[in-house]
Enzyme design. Structure first.
Site, PDB file in Angstrom:
ATOM      1  N   ARG A 292      42.866 -16.340  13.424  1.00 26.25           N
ATOM      2  CA  ARG A 292      43.360 -17.090  14.586  1.00 26.25           C
ATOM      3  C   ARG A 292      43.775 -16.102  15.656  1.00 26.25           C
ATOM      4  O   ARG A 292      44.694 -15.311  15.473  1.00 26.25           O
ATOM      5  CB  ARG A 292      44.537 -17.988  14.184  1.00 26.25           C
TER       6      ARG A 292
ATOM      7  N   SER B  11      42.143 -30.256  11.789  1.00 29.06           N
ATOM      8  CA  SER B  11      43.570 -30.570  11.678  1.00 29.06           C
ATOM      9  C   SER B  11      43.774 -32.073  11.801  1.00 29.06           C
ATOM     10  O   SER B  11      43.125 -32.728  12.623  1.00 29.06           O
ATOM     11  CB  SER B  11      44.357 -29.863  12.792  1.00 29.06           C
TER      12      SER B  11
ATOM     13  N   LYS C 107      53.639 -22.454  15.269  1.00 29.13           N
ATOM     14  CA  LYS C 107      52.880 -23.326  16.175  1.00 29.13           C
ATOM     15  C   LYS C 107      53.829 -24.385  16.705  1.00 29.13           C
ATOM     16  O   LYS C 107      54.066 -25.414  16.062  1.00 29.13           O
ATOM     17  CB  LYS C 107      51.692 -23.948  15.438  1.00 29.13           C
TER      18      LYS C 107
END
Length: 213
Positions: free
Chosen positions: A42, A111, A140
């Protein structure tokens, strides 16, 4: 099935903010040696050229250890580096469109925070779901919270593997027992550790205990 449930057991999601004495690549290798079963790269702030170079190196590393390598969000980078898969969020490209671009062989993760999102993702071609945040997380900040009842409902509503994500660590992981998840996706619990390899060995044992209850 493109995505095996056993590959979801201990899923590492990289975070460059924890890079210190080790490079990110070295951290990931330590995690794999400790027992990580899947790696997601990521990178939100890295330029495309640097991202691609890093992805190619990390793909090679994961291939050496026979661990699936997933790219977060960036379908183009996933294709260019030959990643095993790509993971997209609800605000990213829809799974069906991703499948058109990546072909039939690449793993697609999506997700989800609700049963509706989960079912739609599976119908659109998702191979696994990342569900969370199941605990409070600073990694996040925009992640929606998912309570345990919703997590269980999602696991019961789909046939593809489900991995829980969000604020999971050694102290709370076993609270996810009997929810139906196939594993956990961890960020800081792995990459903030002083000894990443040893910590991953412990976390993998915990995850195995979690799914066996």
């Amino acid at each position: 099935m493109r995505c095996k449930k056993e590959n979801m057991l201990l899923y590492a999601v990289t975070d460059r903010s924890w890079v210190g004495e080790q490079t990110l690549l070295a951290q990931v290798e330590s995690a794999i040696r400790g027992g990580v079963t899947c790696v997601q790269l990521r990178e939100k702030d890295l330029g495309e050229k640097s991202f691609l170079e890093e992805a190619i190196s990390m793909k090679r590393l994961c291939q050496d250890y026979d661990v699936p390598f997933i790219i977060n969000d960036n379908v183009e980078i996933a294709i260019k580096c030959g990643a095993d898969g790509v993971h997209v969020g609800q605000k990213d490209m829809e799974a069906g469109k991703v499948r058109e671009l990546v072909g039939e062989d690449m793993i697609i993760g999506v997700s989800a925070q609700s049963v509706k999102q989960a079912v739609l993702a599976e119908k659109a071609g998702a191979d696994y779901l990342g569900v969370g945040a199941v605990f409070p997380t600073t990694t996040k900040l925009d992640a929606a919270d998912v309570d345990f009842d919703t997590l269980k409902d999602i696991c019961n509503a789909v046939t593809i593997p489900v991995v829980a994500i969000g604020g999971i660590n050694r102290d709370n992981m076993l609270k996810l027992s009997r929810t139906g998840v196939d594993g956990v996706a961890l960020v800081s619990a792995i990459f903030s550790a002083d000894d990443i390899e040893s910590e991953c060995t412990f976390l993998r044992r915990l995850s195995q205990e979690m799914i066996s209850k």
